[in-house]
Design an enzyme around this catalytic site. Structure first.
Site, PDB file in Angstrom:
ATOM      1  N   LYS A   1      -1.205   8.455   1.037  1.00  0.00           N
ATOM      2  CA  LYS A   1      -1.579   6.467   1.461  1.00  0.00           C
ATOM      3  C   LYS A   1      -2.440   6.743   2.066  1.00  0.00           C
ATOM      4  CE  LYS A   1       3.837   5.800   1.705  1.00  0.00           C
ATOM      5  NZ  LYS A   1       4.275   5.090   2.846  1.00  0.00           N
TER       6      LYS A   1
ATOM      7  N   ARG B   1      15.258   1.205   6.103  1.00  0.00           N
ATOM      8  CA  ARG B   1      14.865   0.173   5.715  1.00  0.00           C
ATOM      9  C   ARG B   1      15.241  -0.049   3.866  1.00  0.00           C
ATOM     10  NH1 ARG B   1       9.478   1.140   5.216  1.00  0.00           N
ATOM     11  NH2 ARG B   1       8.751  -0.858   4.500  1.00  0.00           N
TER      12      ARG B   1
ATOM     13  N   PRO C   1       0.795  -1.446   0.021  1.00  0.00           N
ATOM     14  CA  PRO C   1       0.027   0.399  -0.105  1.00  0.00           C
ATOM     15  C   PRO C   1       0.398   1.094  -0.091  1.00  0.00           C
ATOM     16  CG  PRO C   1      -0.330  -1.339   2.425  1.00  0.00           C
ATOM     17  CD  PRO C   1       0.710  -2.048   1.636  1.00  0.00           C
ATOM     18  N   GLU C   2       1.271   1.457  -1.344  1.00  0.00           N
ATOM     19  CA  GLU C   2       2.232   3.132  -1.121  1.00  0.00           C
ATOM     20  C   GLU C   2       0.760   3.891  -2.087  1.00  0.00           C
ATOM     21  OE1 GLU C   2       6.177   3.527  -2.607  1.00  0.00           O
ATOM     22  OE2 GLU C   2       6.482   0.959  -1.584  1.00  0.00           O
TER      23      GLU C   2
END
Length: 267
Positions: free
Chosen positions: A59, A254, A2-3
DNA sequence: ACATTGACCTGAGAGC
DNA sequence: TGCTCTCAGGTCAATG
């Protein structure tokens, strides 16, 4: 998942399936997803009403409700969220955390395996975006090159960290940040203020085009053009441009994939 | 200012 | 087959 492109794809999905149907029941199976709204309030505001239209900022997905006062259902999908519209309850997807049952007999499931999302009712989208302190939506036409330059503002942050910071730019996450930097041929750890004017413009253009193109392919990596990095973002992936082995580095804790040959540290 | 880490949650996939 | 370990597309608060 979900971006921005994924959420936009879900927005269109909800728009195409779930508008203008009376909501008969709401089944909250995981209360912790409701950060700001009590279960009772959620039900009260939804049951007997319907979804009228949709909006998105970064988002975040907003679904306008019918009724006298302005109100929106707000959805955030965390790392593992999604939507599924279906008729037969036997097709009810795994990890469905909230179910919206329509009078038509169909159902909309809010899915969130890791329960990292958020669902709420809000009265005012602009106020919500302000409270969350979100930056401009990257695909908003008003977000132009000069607006991007204001965000950059000669700051010393690593390019990837800035792209992913929702308070600066809303919509880009780990995967699409890698894709954008790859297309712009910028190393993820480059300090943003080290980029030349030309490279900065290139980066801005790729932010728009990568997200746009991903949406055109329903955010489905299998359908992405051959020159996209995303399908190669794994352990022994190779660069779709030059064939070199991709490298990994942590940015903002990340994992970032980049091509050591195509993405240079300086502009 | 900026970077990193851990916490929140629950698997999926790899390695043994 | 079954177990253990690491990692995961997000965000926030705390720490250096």
């Amino acid at each position: 998942m979900p971006e921005l492109p994924d959420v936009e794809t879900m927005r269109r999905y909800l728009q195409a399936t779930s508008l203008h149907q009376q909501i008969e029941e709401v089944d909250v199976r995981s209360e912790q997803l409701l950060a700001q709204t009590a279960v009772e309030e959620l039900k009260e505001r939804l049951i007997g009403h319907s979804f009228n239209s949709t909006r998105r900022h970064g988002k975040w997905l907003f679904v306008a409700l019918d009724g006298d006062a302005e109100a929106f259902l707000v959805l955030h999908f965390g790392m593992t969220g999604g939507l599924k519209y279906f008729e037969n309850m036997e097709e009810d997807p795994e990890y469905d955390r909230i179910l919206f049952h329509f009078a038509s007999g169909y159902h909309l499931a809010y899915i969130a395996m890791r329960k990292l999302g958020e669902v709420a009712i809000v009265d005012d989208v602009e106020a919500f975006v302000g409270n969350k302190d979100l930056g401009p939506d990257v695909l908003d036409p008003d977000f132009d090159l000069s607006a991007f330059k204001e965000v950059v503002d000669d700051r010393w942050v690593m390019a990837k960290a800035l792209l992913m910071d929702q308070h600066e730019l809303a919509g880009i996450g780990n995967v699409y940040a890698d894709e954008i930097l790859f297309q712009a041929q910028v190393h993820p750890r480059t300090r943003i203020n080290r980029l030349s004017e030309e490279t900065l413009e290139q980066l801005f253009g790729k932010m728009k085009s990568v997200l746009q193109e991903a949406i055109e392919h329903q955010a489905h990596p299998d359908r992405f053009p051959a020159w996209f990095l995303v399908p190669h973002r794994h352990g022994d992936g190779t660069c779709p441009r030059c064939g070199a082995g991709l490298e990994r580095v942590k940015v903002s804790s990340r994992t970032s994939y980049f091509c050591p040959n195509c993405q240079h540290k300086k502009a």
